[in-house]
Design a protein around this motif. Sequence first.
Motif, PDB file in Angstrom:
ATOM      1  N   GLY A 288      18.620 -21.017  15.534  1.00 55.22           N
ATOM      2  CA  GLY A 288      17.941 -19.761  15.252  1.00 55.22           C
ATOM      3  C   GLY A 288      16.776 -19.975  14.320  1.00 55.22           C
ATOM      4  N   TYR A 289      15.682 -19.238  14.543  1.00 53.74           N
ATOM      5  CA  TYR A 289      14.517 -19.361  13.687  1.00 53.74           C
ATOM      6  C   TYR A 289      13.634 -18.130  13.881  1.00 53.74           C
ATOM      7  CZ  TYR A 289      13.654 -21.773  18.123  1.00 53.74           C
ATOM      8  OH  TYR A 289      13.642 -22.130  19.444  1.00 53.74           O
ATOM      9  N   GLY A 290      13.064 -17.680  12.785  1.00 55.03           N
ATOM     10  CA  GLY A 290      12.189 -16.514  12.810  1.00 55.03           C
ATOM     11  C   GLY A 290      11.536 -16.333  11.450  1.00 55.03           C
ATOM     12  N   SER A 291      10.509 -15.513  11.394  1.00 59.97           N
ATOM     13  CA  SER A 291       9.808 -15.272  10.135  1.00 59.97           C
ATOM     14  C   SER A 291       9.095 -13.933  10.211  1.00 59.97           C
ATOM     15  CB  SER A 291       8.802 -16.397   9.838  1.00 59.97           C
ATOM     16  OG  SER A 291       7.796 -16.455  10.853  1.00 59.97           O
ATOM     17  N   ALA A 292       8.631 -13.462   9.063  1.00 62.69           N
ATOM     18  CA  ALA A 292       7.886 -12.198   8.978  1.00 62.69           C
ATOM     19  C   ALA A 292       6.906 -12.298   7.831  1.00 62.69           C
ATOM     20  CB  ALA A 292       8.833 -11.021   8.774  1.00 62.69           C
ATOM     21  N   VAL A 293       5.699 -11.792   8.042  1.00 65.17           N
ATOM     22  CA  VAL A 293       4.631 -11.852   7.043  1.00 65.17           C
ATOM     23  C   VAL A 293       3.972 -10.487   6.936  1.00 65.17           C
ATOM     24  CG1 VAL A 293       2.358 -12.806   6.477  1.00 65.17           C
ATOM     25  CG2 VAL A 293       4.155 -14.315   7.329  1.00 65.17           C
ATOM     26  N   VAL A 294       3.735 -10.054   5.714  1.00 65.64           N
ATOM     27  CA  VAL A 294       2.947  -8.842   5.477  1.00 65.64           C
ATOM     28  C   VAL A 294       1.953  -9.125   4.364  1.00 65.64           C
ATOM     29  CG1 VAL A 294       4.629  -7.876   3.845  1.00 65.64           C
ATOM     30  CG2 VAL A 294       3.003  -6.365   4.989  1.00 65.64           C
ATOM     31  N   ARG A 295       0.690  -8.752   4.615  1.00 64.07           N
ATOM     32  CA  ARG A 295      -0.392  -8.949   3.644  1.00 64.07           C
ATOM     33  C   ARG A 295      -1.063  -7.611   3.380  1.00 64.07           C
ATOM     34  NH1 ARG A 295      -2.282 -13.915   2.797  1.00 64.07           N
ATOM     35  NH2 ARG A 295      -4.323 -13.089   2.279  1.00 64.07           N
ATOM     36  N   ASN A 296      -1.846  -7.561   2.311  1.00 58.45           N
ATOM     37  CA  ASN A 296      -2.592  -6.329   2.050  1.00 58.45           C
ATOM     38  C   ASN A 296      -4.066  -6.469   2.407  1.00 58.45           C
ATOM     39  OD1 ASN A 296      -3.597  -7.909   0.010  1.00 58.45           O
ATOM     40  ND2 ASN A 296      -2.936  -6.610  -1.670  1.00 58.45           N
ATOM     41  N   SER A 297      -4.461  -7.612   2.933  1.00 65.38           N
ATOM     42  CA  SER A 297      -5.843  -7.779   3.383  1.00 65.38           C
ATOM     43  C   SER A 297      -5.901  -8.955   4.342  1.00 65.38           C
ATOM     44  CB  SER A 297      -6.787  -8.025   2.195  1.00 65.38           C
ATOM     45  OG  SER A 297      -6.420  -9.217   1.515  1.00 65.38           O
TER      46      SER A 297
ATOM     47  N   SER B 157       9.630 -21.444  13.360  1.00 65.79           N
ATOM     48  CA  SER B 157       9.905 -20.115  12.799  1.00 65.79           C
ATOM     49  C   SER B 157       8.789 -19.115  13.070  1.00 65.79           C
ATOM     50  CB  SER B 157      10.140 -20.215  11.289  1.00 65.79           C
ATOM     51  OG  SER B 157       8.992 -20.714  10.625  1.00 65.79           O
ATOM     52  N   ASN B 158       7.564 -19.602  13.311  1.00 60.82           N
ATOM     53  CA  ASN B 158       6.457 -18.668  13.567  1.00 60.82           C
ATOM     54  C   ASN B 158       6.400 -18.210  15.016  1.00 60.82           C
ATOM     55  OD1 ASN B 158       5.679 -21.080  14.671  1.00 60.82           O
ATOM     56  ND2 ASN B 158       3.595 -21.044  13.855  1.00 60.82           N
ATOM     57  N   GLN B 159       7.351 -18.656  15.849  1.00 57.84           N
ATOM     58  CA  GLN B 159       7.353 -18.245  17.252  1.00 57.84           C
ATOM     59  C   GLN B 159       8.023 -16.893  17.457  1.00 57.84           C
ATOM     60  OE1 GLN B 159       9.128 -21.360  19.590  1.00 57.84           O
ATOM     61  NE2 GLN B 159       7.725 -22.949  18.845  1.00 57.84           N
ATOM     62  N   PHE B 160       8.868 -16.490  16.548  1.00 57.56           N
ATOM     63  CA  PHE B 160       9.585 -15.219  16.674  1.00 57.56           C
ATOM     64  C   PHE B 160       9.293 -14.381  15.431  1.00 57.56           C
ATOM     65  CE2 PHE B 160      11.791 -18.136  19.419  1.00 57.56           C
ATOM     66  CZ  PHE B 160      12.031 -17.376  20.548  1.00 57.56           C
ATOM     67  N   ILE B 161       8.414 -13.430  15.605  1.00 59.83           N
ATOM     68  CA  ILE B 161       7.959 -12.596  14.492  1.00 59.83           C
ATOM     69  C   ILE B 161       7.952 -11.136  14.935  1.00 59.83           C
ATOM     70  CG2 ILE B 161       6.577 -14.438  13.473  1.00 59.83           C
ATOM     71  CD1 ILE B 161       4.108 -13.231  14.719  1.00 59.83           C
ATOM     72  N   PRO B 162       7.998 -10.181  13.987  1.00 65.74           N
ATOM     73  CA  PRO B 162       7.960  -8.756  14.352  1.00 65.74           C
ATOM     74  C   PRO B 162       6.610  -8.370  14.955  1.00 65.74           C
ATOM     75  CG  PRO B 162       8.753  -9.076  12.098  1.00 65.74           C
ATOM     76  CD  PRO B 162       8.189 -10.380  12.539  1.00 65.74           C
ATOM     77  N   ARG B 163       6.597  -7.266  15.663  1.00 67.86           N
ATOM     78  CA  ARG B 163       5.349  -6.797  16.269  1.00 67.86           C
ATOM     79  C   ARG B 163       4.335  -6.366  15.235  1.00 67.86           C
ATOM     80  NH1 ARG B 163       7.686  -2.809  20.874  1.00 67.86           N
ATOM     81  NH2 ARG B 163       9.090  -2.341  19.144  1.00 67.86           N
TER      82      ARG B 163
END
Length: 463
Positions: A295-304, A330-336
């Motif tokens: 299993g592998y996944g990740s999520a990223v949120v930025r403000n700019s 891990s960067n292959q499965f990310i949220p929309r």
Amino acid sequence: MSSTPINVSSQKGQALIFMLAFTLVLSVSMIYLFNTSQLLAERTQAKVLADHAAYNTAIKQAQLLNANAYMNKAKIANQLATAQAVSVASWAKHFEPMPRNTGTIRYIPYVGPYVQEAITEYSRAVQPLADLAAPTILINNQATEVISFQQNLLNSTSLIPIQQVHKDTIDKSSIGAGFTSRPLMTASKYAVNPLGGSFIKRYSGNSTNPSIGRARLKDVVLASRDDFTRERREKSVDDYSIPLFKNRLEARGGTELSNDLNQWKGVDTFSHHYRFWKTRRWRLPKLTWREDQMGYGSAVVRNSGTGDNDRRNNAGYNNANRNKDALRRSNQFIPRWDSRRNRTMNVGESGVPQFWDLETQMLAQDEPTLPTSIRVSKRANGLDTTSGASSLKVGDELNIISKDDVTAVSTAEVYFERPFTDMLGRPNYFNKNRLEKASLLNPYWQVRLTNNSGRALAESNVL
């Protein structure tokens, strides 16, 4: 011997002279006592008014500092909630490839198909969690930006209302008629002073210097993460009862801040590690470890901007590099809504927000204080004495009133102190029973009256 008869009528009225003289002295004495008591009353009223004016002004400043502390805590709480949402999304996405990567489990006799079906159904069930995190992140980041705007506005406009407090105190007091007040500028400090000498300042930017940028708040935010956000690690299952082989399951993941302090990134991995004999050409086989990423996944949120400020995963994410193969994927499965593919979430403040705290020199002090000195006075011709309230003059040589105004100076200071006990009487120490240093991260700013400084007295005498 003959005696001269006494003319009684010629001695009438001689005592009147002594009575008039006594009455004059008595009158002067009464006027002296009256003026003295009135002066004492005026001076007492001046001191009372000065104490109230200084104390109320200091309370206004303490309220400003505590308001900043509450705003800072609210922004930290919002970012911790954002980090939690990113963590949930990353954790949910790392289940997505599991059904495909664990397909061989179905070949285990009897239980294999049921285990594989359970993994598939669980993976489907948790996937919506990744998308449900989007509103939480968006709301928290926008709320953080709104609070920052309000905080900047509050501090930039604080000086005028604070300087008005002493006047309002005198005007609204029942004994304030005829008195005037003014702050002693050389002896007073203000939270935010455009002319210089501010007690607090705004920290922004991504400088690693804590006296310039947000690096100091970064440590606070990271230390405040909950266990799930900080690390998502399950106990390893080691030493399976298979001769000459060892097996280990590693679940590694965590949520960290980027180097520019504007990004939250979560990474989750799950791998099966086992030892096997690796054949080598012209050499003896070697016992080594092999990883089967599950299993592998990740999520990223930025403000700019878009992308990932930590593409090489240098932050560690709770030693996720122990699952190297899974980490690379891990960067292959990310949220929309992930910032690597969508700009929608780049609204508001994400990561470490801008914040207000004590000015750098104040942070270096053990017990920084914010003093306020107020001078209250009443002109001589306005005093409730015979010389002030009427045209009757008794004479300066009697020292009935001073030629100068009646004045009083009081100083109040704002100081930081966490209560020793809470409302239930329990110890209220943090940091291994050490006293907490002053900052705008907790609302424990209080007010007390204190002695006037030499600078305050000197300025009062000059005015």
